[in-house]
Design a protein around this motif. Structure first.
Motif, mmCIF file in Angstrom:
data_model
loop_
_atom_site.group_PDB
_atom_site.id
_atom_site.type_symbol
_atom_site.label_atom_id
_atom_site.label_comp_id
_atom_site.label_asym_id
_atom_site.label_seq_id
_atom_site.Cartn_x
_atom_site.Cartn_y
_atom_site.Cartn_z
ATOM 1 N N TYR A 71 0.833 -1.372 0.010
ATOM 2 C CA TYR A 71 -0.102 0.050 0.027
ATOM 3 C C TYR A 71 1.055 1.354 0.133
ATOM 4 O O TYR A 71 1.752 1.362 0.617
ATOM 5 C CB TYR A 71 -0.926 0.010 1.229
ATOM 6 C CG TYR A 71 -1.628 -1.159 1.330
ATOM 7 C CD1 TYR A 71 -3.028 -1.324 0.769
ATOM 8 C CD2 TYR A 71 -1.381 -2.132 2.424
ATOM 9 C CE1 TYR A 71 -3.676 -2.393 0.908
ATOM 10 C CE2 TYR A 71 -2.136 -3.261 2.427
ATOM 11 C CZ TYR A 71 -3.272 -3.457 1.806
ATOM 12 O OH TYR A 71 -3.936 -4.775 1.804
ATOM 13 N N GLY A 109 1.417 7.243 17.739
ATOM 14 C CA GLY A 109 0.493 7.648 19.014
ATOM 15 C C GLY A 109 -0.284 8.935 18.533
ATOM 16 O O GLY A 109 -1.011 9.498 19.368
ATOM 17 N N TRP A 127 3.923 7.924 -4.180
ATOM 18 C CA TRP A 127 3.305 7.428 -2.777
ATOM 19 C C TRP A 127 2.575 8.308 -2.062
ATOM 20 O O TRP A 127 1.888 7.610 -1.050
ATOM 21 C CB TRP A 127 4.940 7.514 -1.949
ATOM 22 C CG TRP A 127 5.958 6.461 -2.344
ATOM 23 C CD1 TRP A 127 6.843 6.866 -3.146
ATOM 24 C CD2 TRP A 127 6.089 4.975 -2.011
ATOM 25 N NE1 TRP A 127 7.615 5.518 -3.123
ATOM 26 C CE2 TRP A 127 7.059 4.641 -2.743
ATOM 27 C CE3 TRP A 127 5.090 4.003 -1.321
ATOM 28 C CZ2 TRP A 127 7.678 3.090 -2.544
ATOM 29 C CZ3 TRP A 127 5.507 2.898 -1.434
ATOM 30 C CH2 TRP A 127 6.917 2.465 -2.093
HETATM 31 C C1 HEC Z 1 -0.879 0.223 6.154
HETATM 32 C C2 HEC Z 1 -0.822 1.609 6.814
HETATM 33 C C3 HEC Z 1 0.391 2.452 6.507
HETATM 34 C C4 HEC Z 1 1.175 2.763 5.273
HETATM 35 C C5 HEC Z 1 1.108 2.046 3.866
HETATM 36 C C6 HEC Z 1 2.160 3.619 5.742
HETATM 37 N N1 HEC Z 1 1.930 4.106 6.981
HETATM 38 FE FE1 HEC Z 1 3.064 5.520 8.002
HETATM 39 N N2 HEC Z 1 2.165 4.904 9.829
HETATM 40 C C7 HEC Z 1 1.078 4.057 9.940
HETATM 41 C C8 HEC Z 1 0.524 4.063 11.123
HETATM 42 C C9 HEC Z 1 -0.682 3.319 11.798
HETATM 43 C C10 HEC Z 1 1.288 4.746 11.816
HETATM 44 C C11 HEC Z 1 1.347 5.197 13.541
HETATM 45 C C12 HEC Z 1 0.034 6.351 13.687
HETATM 46 C C13 HEC Z 1 -0.353 6.298 15.031
HETATM 47 O O1 HEC Z 1 0.319 5.861 15.956
HETATM 48 O O2 HEC Z 1 -1.080 7.300 15.240
HETATM 49 C C14 HEC Z 1 2.411 5.492 10.844
HETATM 50 C C15 HEC Z 1 3.336 6.295 11.567
HETATM 51 C C16 HEC Z 1 4.119 6.932 10.371
HETATM 52 C C17 HEC Z 1 5.038 7.786 10.759
HETATM 53 C C18 HEC Z 1 5.676 8.472 12.154
HETATM 54 C C19 HEC Z 1 6.589 7.024 12.775
HETATM 55 C C20 HEC Z 1 7.132 7.623 14.171
HETATM 56 O O3 HEC Z 1 7.878 7.003 14.457
HETATM 57 O O4 HEC Z 1 6.545 8.165 14.880
HETATM 58 C C21 HEC Z 1 5.740 8.144 9.296
HETATM 59 C C22 HEC Z 1 6.745 9.159 9.354
HETATM 60 C C23 HEC Z 1 5.169 7.545 8.517
HETATM 61 N N3 HEC Z 1 4.229 6.713 9.162
HETATM 62 C C24 HEC Z 1 5.475 7.780 7.206
HETATM 63 C C25 HEC Z 1 4.713 6.852 6.280
HETATM 64 C C26 HEC Z 1 5.330 7.009 4.730
HETATM 65 C C27 HEC Z 1 6.283 7.913 4.242
HETATM 66 C C28 HEC Z 1 4.814 5.789 4.228
HETATM 67 C C29 HEC Z 1 4.831 5.536 2.714
HETATM 68 C C30 HEC Z 1 6.097 5.132 2.434
HETATM 69 C C31 HEC Z 1 3.945 5.258 5.174
HETATM 70 N N4 HEC Z 1 3.913 5.768 6.311
HETATM 71 C C32 HEC Z 1 3.106 4.275 4.894
HETATM 72 C C33 HEC Z 1 0.474 3.579 8.802
HETATM 73 C C34 HEC Z 1 0.844 3.434 7.621
#
Ligand code: HEC
Ligand code: HEC
Ligand code: HEC
Ligand code: HEC
Ligand code: HEC
Ligand code: HEC
Length: 271
Positions: free
Chosen positions: A84, A100, A216
């Motif tokens: 995804y 969080g 992306w």
């Molecule tokens: C299947 C779902 C999903 C995909 C696909 C996804 N993420 Fe996430 N991401 C999350 C979730 C869930 C969190 C945590 C959010 C929370 O805790 O509120 C997160 C957190 C993050 C964070 C914070 C990390 C931290 O340590 O605090 C970053 C930066 C991030 N995502 C960037 C990306 C990027 C760039 C992409 C694509 C390359 C991506 N994410 C793809 C679900 C996803």
């Protein structure tokens, strides 16, 4: 324009104890960019420690878990982003770019929101008694073998997951879903590459390629919250803010390739 106020980390054999921070900064920068000293550029910034490649992008979510006597929730980026785009989760499903940061509860998940949009027991395991511990692991448990299998088939990079994700998607070796609601939707054809010049002319410019990002992400993932849409209108576009998780640092510290990879953003920098 308070250049004297910028604090670079004092570490490093080249810097020593110069009392005046302005000069310290200039000397350190010259040392980085002209390279008379052997220390790698990265050592002058307070870069966060790098996890192992299979753990890069792994997070534990614990806004509510510990408080409610269940173990924190494990989430791995590499295993999900191979299928995804960021856009699906961080735009369509409304996850925050911060562990969080999303106000999500177990009830939301069971109602098909957030993780529950996919973890519904049909597409992939759901929220049933035998599966609780697959998410509520309490620790980062990325599967090394599964990771090795994925990485073996993808273009390599030096940092982060050790995978060049930009090239992986460009070459079609990963085909992450762009939209979970509208399968026919495609990324915008917006490829403008911006040169982001430093205020100091001995710093080689950074480049921002829209093309690699919009595969992306959604325009709305960055505009207007992270960056104003007009070039050179985003203020304080400096490394120290980036390292403080602003601007490029929203993604390029923990999920997209990390800041250690100076050359991918400043192609002409000396390492
Ligand atoms: C299947 C779902 C999903 C995909 C696909 C996804 N993420 Fe996430 N991401 C999350 C979730 C869930 C969190 C945590 C959010 C929370 O805790 O509120 C997160 C957190 C993050 C964070 C914070 C990390 C931290 O340590 O605090 C970053 C930066 C991030 N995502 C960037 C990306 C990027 C760039 C992409 C694509 C390359 C991506 N994410 C793809 C679900 C996803
Ligand atoms: C697909 C992943 C997933 C599965 C499976 C799962 N949960 Fe959760 N659960 C979450 C997430 C994400 C949160 C929010 C975590 C946080 O903020 O700390 C959460 C939160 C919770 C909370 C905190 C209080 C609340 O109401 O939100 C409890 C309790 C909980 N889950 C119990 C369970 C139980 C019991 C099961 C098995 C029947 C289960 N969970 C299965 C992802 C999952
Ligand atoms: C857009 C769909 C989607 C969303 C949203 C999603 N997942 Fe997943 N998840 C999957 C799929 C598909 C798999 C199976 C991956 C595979 O083929 O190995 C998976 C696998 C997992 C696994 C098994 C280990 C691994 O990493 O492969 C865990 C744990 C997990 N998800 C946790 C979560 C949590 C926690 C959330 C929400 C914070 C979440 N997922 C959100 C689609 C999703
Ligand atoms: C994700 C992209 C990215 C990476 C990786 C990156 N930079 Fe930058 N850097 C920028 C941007 C954007 C700016 C602001 C525009 C400019 O000055 O070129 C910047 C500015 C700078 C500046 C100008 C002065 C200042 O305080 O901002 C220096 C020096 C610099 N970077 C050095 C480095 C070094 C050394 C590394 C590797 C440790 C690095 N950069 C990695 C994007 C990046
Ligand atoms: C990953 C973040 C990101 C995404 C996604 C993104 N942009 Fe940008 N965009 C930027 C940055 C950074 C700038 C430069 C801002 C500055 O210099 O202050 C910019 C600048 C622009 C500019 C001004 C260019 C110029 O030459 O003045 C336009 C127009 C723009 N973006 C449109 C878009 C559109 C349309 C999309 C979606 C197809 C998009 N952006 C997606 C980060 C992003
Ligand atoms: C919202 C998240 C996000 C932000 C903000 C962001 N990037 Fe990226 N960037 C990505 C993702 C995802 C990739 C794909 C490669 C990866 O994940 O390692 C990427 C890739 C790149 C690449 C590699 C392009 C290629 O084709 O090899 C460069 C260079 C880059 N970013 C520079 C920047 C700069 C400079 C900024 C700030 C002006 C920035 N990015 C802001 C998410 C982001």
């Amino acid at each position: 324009m308070n250049k004297a106020g910028r604090s670079y980390s004092d570490g490093g054999q080249c810097g020593a104890n110069y009392p005046n921070r302005t000069w310290l900064s200039v000397i350190v920068l010259l040392a980085i960019l002209t390279g008379p000293c052997e220390v790698s550029a990265g050592k002058f910034w307070n870069l966060p420690p790098l996890p192992k490649p299979h753990e890069y992008g792994d997070i534990l979510i614990d806004r509510l878990s510990t408080k409610n006597e269940v173990k924190p929730v494990f989430f791995s980026h590499w295993s999900h982003r191979a299928k995804y785009t960021c856009r699906v989760c961080h735009w369509e499903l409304d996850f925050a770019f911060k562990a969080g940061g999303t106000e999500m509860t177990e009830a939301d998940n069971r109602n098909g929101l957030f993780c529950g949009k996919c973890h519904d027991g049909k597409l992939v395991f759901g929220h049933t008694e035998d599966k609780c511990q697959l998410c509520h692991t309490g620790s980062k448990v990325s599967n090394r073998e599964k990771f090795a299998e994925l990485r073996d088939n993808l273009p390599k990079d030096k940092f982060g997951n050790g995978i060049n994700w930009a090239s992986a998607i460009r070459s079609g070796r990963v085909k992450p879903l762009y939209s979970i609601f509208k399968p026919e939707e495609k990324p915008w054809e917006f490829r403008k590459r911006l040169e982001l010049k430093a205020e100091w002319n001995f710093v080689p410019p950074a480049y921002f390629p829209h093309g690699s990002h919009v595969q992306w992400l959604d325009c709305g993932s960055c505009h207007p919250e992270i960056f104003k849409i007009k070039k050179k209108t985003t203020e304080h576009f400096l490394m120290k803010y980036i390292l403080d998780e602003k601007f490029c640092g929203v993604c390029h510290l923990r999920v997209a390739f990390p800041m250690d990879n100076c050359k991918r953003c400043h192609p002409a920098i000396k390492e």
